[in-house]
Design a protein around this motif. Structure first.
Motif, PDB file in Angstrom:
ATOM      1  N   THR A  23       0.794  -1.158  -0.128  1.00 16.81           N
ATOM      2  CA  THR A  23       0.011   0.063  -0.070  1.00 16.81           C
ATOM      3  C   THR A  23       0.993   1.315   0.062  1.00 16.81           C
ATOM      4  N   MET A  24       2.029   1.384   0.716  1.00 20.24           N
ATOM      5  CA  MET A  24       2.989   2.337   0.701  1.00 20.24           C
ATOM      6  C   MET A  24       3.345   2.730  -0.885  1.00 20.24           C
ATOM      7  N   TRP A  25       3.644   1.740  -1.609  1.00 22.83           N
ATOM      8  CA  TRP A  25       4.130   1.591  -2.990  1.00 22.83           C
ATOM      9  C   TRP A  25       2.833   2.676  -3.778  1.00 22.83           C
ATOM     10  N   LEU A  26       1.665   2.207  -3.554  1.00 22.24           N
ATOM     11  CA  LEU A  26       0.586   2.759  -4.216  1.00 22.24           C
ATOM     12  C   LEU A  26       0.444   4.293  -3.743  1.00 22.24           C
ATOM     13  N   ILE A  27       0.484   4.663  -2.470  1.00 21.88           N
ATOM     14  CA  ILE A  27       0.613   5.903  -1.984  1.00 21.88           C
ATOM     15  C   ILE A  27       1.639   6.666  -2.624  1.00 21.88           C
ATOM     16  N   ILE A 128      -7.682  11.217  -5.983  1.00 19.82           N
ATOM     17  CA  ILE A 128      -6.613  11.174  -5.156  1.00 19.82           C
ATOM     18  C   ILE A 128      -6.783  11.548  -3.753  1.00 19.82           C
ATOM     19  N   ALA A 129      -7.273  12.771  -3.483  1.00 18.35           N
ATOM     20  CA  ALA A 129      -7.602  13.143  -2.249  1.00 18.35           C
ATOM     21  C   ALA A 129      -8.563  12.240  -1.440  1.00 18.35           C
ATOM     22  N   THR A 130      -9.481  11.529  -2.044  1.00 18.61           N
ATOM     23  CA  THR A 130     -10.268  10.627  -1.574  1.00 18.61           C
ATOM     24  C   THR A 130      -9.600   9.384  -1.227  1.00 18.61           C
ATOM     25  N   ILE A 131      -8.917   8.601  -2.312  1.00 24.29           N
ATOM     26  CA  ILE A 131      -8.338   7.246  -1.924  1.00 24.29           C
ATOM     27  C   ILE A 131      -7.080   7.276  -1.433  1.00 24.29           C
ATOM     28  N   ALA A 132      -6.258   8.395  -1.353  1.00 23.23           N
ATOM     29  CA  ALA A 132      -5.038   8.249  -0.478  1.00 23.23           C
ATOM     30  C   ALA A 132      -5.199   7.971   0.780  1.00 23.23           C
ATOM     31  N   PRO A 133      -6.056   8.451   1.799  1.00 20.20           N
ATOM     32  CA  PRO A 133      -6.166   8.214   3.154  1.00 20.20           C
ATOM     33  C   PRO A 133      -6.845   6.891   3.376  1.00 20.20           C
ATOM     34  N   LEU A 134      -7.683   6.519   2.187  1.00 21.66           N
ATOM     35  CA  LEU A 134      -8.458   5.089   2.487  1.00 21.66           C
ATOM     36  C   LEU A 134      -7.218   3.780   2.139  1.00 21.66           C
ATOM     37  N   LEU A 135      -6.344   4.308   1.384  1.00 18.27           N
ATOM     38  CA  LEU A 135      -5.273   3.255   0.979  1.00 18.27           C
ATOM     39  C   LEU A 135      -4.422   3.157   2.357  1.00 18.27           C
ATOM     40  N   GLY A 136      -4.142   4.346   3.156  1.00 12.91           N
ATOM     41  CA  GLY A 136      -3.233   4.322   4.140  1.00 12.91           C
ATOM     42  C   GLY A 136      -4.133   3.652   5.324  1.00 12.91           C
ATOM     43  N   LEU A 138      -6.293   1.096   4.912  1.00 10.17           N
ATOM     44  CA  LEU A 138      -6.206  -0.227   4.495  1.00 10.17           C
ATOM     45  C   LEU A 138      -4.794  -0.832   4.755  1.00 10.17           C
ATOM     46  N   GLY A 139      -3.754  -0.197   4.625  1.00  8.41           N
ATOM     47  CA  GLY A 139      -2.327  -0.895   5.008  1.00  8.41           C
ATOM     48  C   GLY A 139      -2.369  -0.875   6.313  1.00  8.41           C
ATOM     49  N   THR A 140      -2.699   0.026   6.986  1.00  9.30           N
ATOM     50  CA  THR A 140      -2.794  -0.007   8.435  1.00  9.30           C
ATOM     51  C   THR A 140      -3.491  -1.197   9.275  1.00  9.30           C
ATOM     52  N   VAL A 141      -4.856  -1.414   8.771  1.00 10.69           N
ATOM     53  CA  VAL A 141      -5.316  -2.553   8.954  1.00 10.69           C
ATOM     54  C   VAL A 141      -4.743  -3.923   8.697  1.00 10.69           C
ATOM     55  N   LEU A 142      -4.220  -3.985   7.646  1.00 10.50           N
ATOM     56  CA  LEU A 142      -3.542  -5.271   7.190  1.00 10.50           C
ATOM     57  C   LEU A 142      -2.434  -5.296   7.951  1.00 10.50           C
ATOM     58  N   GLY A 143      -1.593  -4.177   8.241  1.00 10.95           N
ATOM     59  CA  GLY A 143      -0.469  -4.376   9.280  1.00 10.95           C
ATOM     60  C   GLY A 143      -0.854  -4.860  10.623  1.00 10.95           C
ATOM     61  N   MET A 144      -1.964  -4.279  11.252  1.00  6.14           N
ATOM     62  CA  MET A 144      -2.267  -4.661  12.494  1.00  6.14           C
ATOM     63  C   MET A 144      -2.711  -6.246  12.643  1.00  6.14           C
ATOM     64  N   ILE A 145      -3.481  -6.471  11.538  1.00  7.27           N
ATOM     65  CA  ILE A 145      -3.753  -8.092  11.517  1.00  7.27           C
ATOM     66  C   ILE A 145      -2.372  -8.796  11.472  1.00  7.27           C
ATOM     67  N   SER A 146      -1.312  -8.615  10.650  1.00  6.69           N
ATOM     68  CA  SER A 146      -0.286  -9.335  10.908  1.00  6.69           C
ATOM     69  C   SER A 146       0.535  -9.191  12.091  1.00  6.69           C
ATOM     70  N   ALA A 147       0.556  -8.116  12.731  1.00  2.07           N
ATOM     71  CA  ALA A 147       0.919  -7.785  14.092  1.00  2.07           C
ATOM     72  C   ALA A 147       0.477  -8.631  15.098  1.00  2.07           C
ATOM     73  N   PHE A 148      -1.055  -8.850  15.231  1.00  5.86           N
ATOM     74  CA  PHE A 148      -1.687  -9.607  16.115  1.00  5.86           C
ATOM     75  C   PHE A 148      -1.505 -11.048  15.823  1.00  5.86           C
ATOM     76  N   MET A 178      -2.358  10.591   4.611  1.00  4.06           N
ATOM     77  CA  MET A 178      -2.914  11.867   4.822  1.00  4.06           C
ATOM     78  C   MET A 178      -1.768  12.734   4.293  1.00  4.06           C
ATOM     79  N   THR A 179      -0.441  12.332   4.324  1.00  2.00           N
ATOM     80  CA  THR A 179       0.458  13.350   3.584  1.00  2.00           C
ATOM     81  C   THR A 179       0.098  13.498   2.201  1.00  2.00           C
ATOM     82  N   VAL A 180      -0.291  12.721   1.447  1.00  2.00           N
ATOM     83  CA  VAL A 180      -0.534  12.809   0.174  1.00  2.00           C
ATOM     84  C   VAL A 180      -1.958  13.314  -0.057  1.00  2.00           C
ATOM     85  N   ALA A 181      -2.893  13.066   0.752  1.00  2.00           N
ATOM     86  CA  ALA A 181      -4.360  13.424   0.305  1.00  2.00           C
ATOM     87  C   ALA A 181      -4.479  14.984   0.853  1.00  2.00           C
TER      88      ALA A 181
END
Length: 228
Positions: A23-27, A128-136, A138-148, A178-181
């Protein structure tokens, strides 16, 4: 032998992108697209002459004074948005074969084409302003799932520092989104205000040309116009 030149992995920015996952590459790609669209849009609006208007204002003054041929010559052939609308309004009004309704419709057609060109690319910034924070997110949710998941597998042997490291890497994508959006949203609002100002100016220009009835030109000027 060690090279003095830093590798890509040694650069902090690329390390953050790598740690954030796909997701970071997409952002990161969205950030590049945002910069490209904003620069292209500024150049496009500059070509349309949205920050000008001196010739159209001068033509309007000449039109109000009854100098019809001079008013048309002031904007004839000029590529700026306001000048094109002024030329259409003045040219169709002076054409005896065109009635007022047709003249207004032709001027509106030119104005709509110009506004379409002025608004090109704004939808991309809005997306871009709409989907950039959503991608961020999504990446956070996936990362939290992996961490737990790692925490569950470790059981009683879980390392709090490892869990904390996984969490901050997950939150990194939200910050990046958020930095992109935020800049994309700011640029979108500014560009929309520029286009709205252009639309208001063109509407005012056309209205003042159609509504104001200029006094007749001097006979000498009319003879010269007829000879041309």
């Amino acid at each position: 032998m060690n090279s003095l030149a830093p590798t890509i992995e040694a650069i902090p920015l690329f390390s953050l992108i790598r740690d954030g996952g796909w997701t970071m590459w997409l952002i990161a790609a969205l950030s590049v697209v945002t910069v490209a669209v904003v620069l292209w849009k500024i150049f496009s609006l500059w070509q349309l002459g949205v920050w000008g208007g001196s010739h159209s204002r001068r033509a309007l003054q000449l039109w109000a004074q009854g100098q019809r041929s001079q008013a048309l010559a002031e904007v004839k052939g000029r590529p700026s948005a306001r000048a094109r609308v002024a030329q259409a309004a003045i040219g169709t009004t002076l054409d005896p074969s065109i009635d007022e309704k047709t003249a207004r419709e032709e001027t509106s057609r030119i104005a709509r084409q110009t506004l379409y060109r002025a608004r090109e690319g704004l939808r991309a910034l809005e997306l871009i302003a709409t989907i950039a924070p959503l991608l961020g997110l999504l990446g956070t949710v996936l990362g939290m799932i992996s961490a737990f998941q790692v925490l569950q597998e470790a059981g009683n042997r879980a390392d709090p520092s490892a869990l904390a490291g996984g969490i901050w890497e997950a939150l990194l994508t939200t910050a990046a989104g958020m930095t992109v959006a935020i800049p994309a949203g700011v640029a979108l609002s500014w560009l929309e205000s520029v286009v709205d100002k252009l639309q208001a100016d063109m509407e005012d220009l056309a209205t003042r040309i159609f509504v104001k009835s200029p006094p007749p030109e001097p006979k000498a000027a009319l003879r010269l116009e007829a000879a041309e």
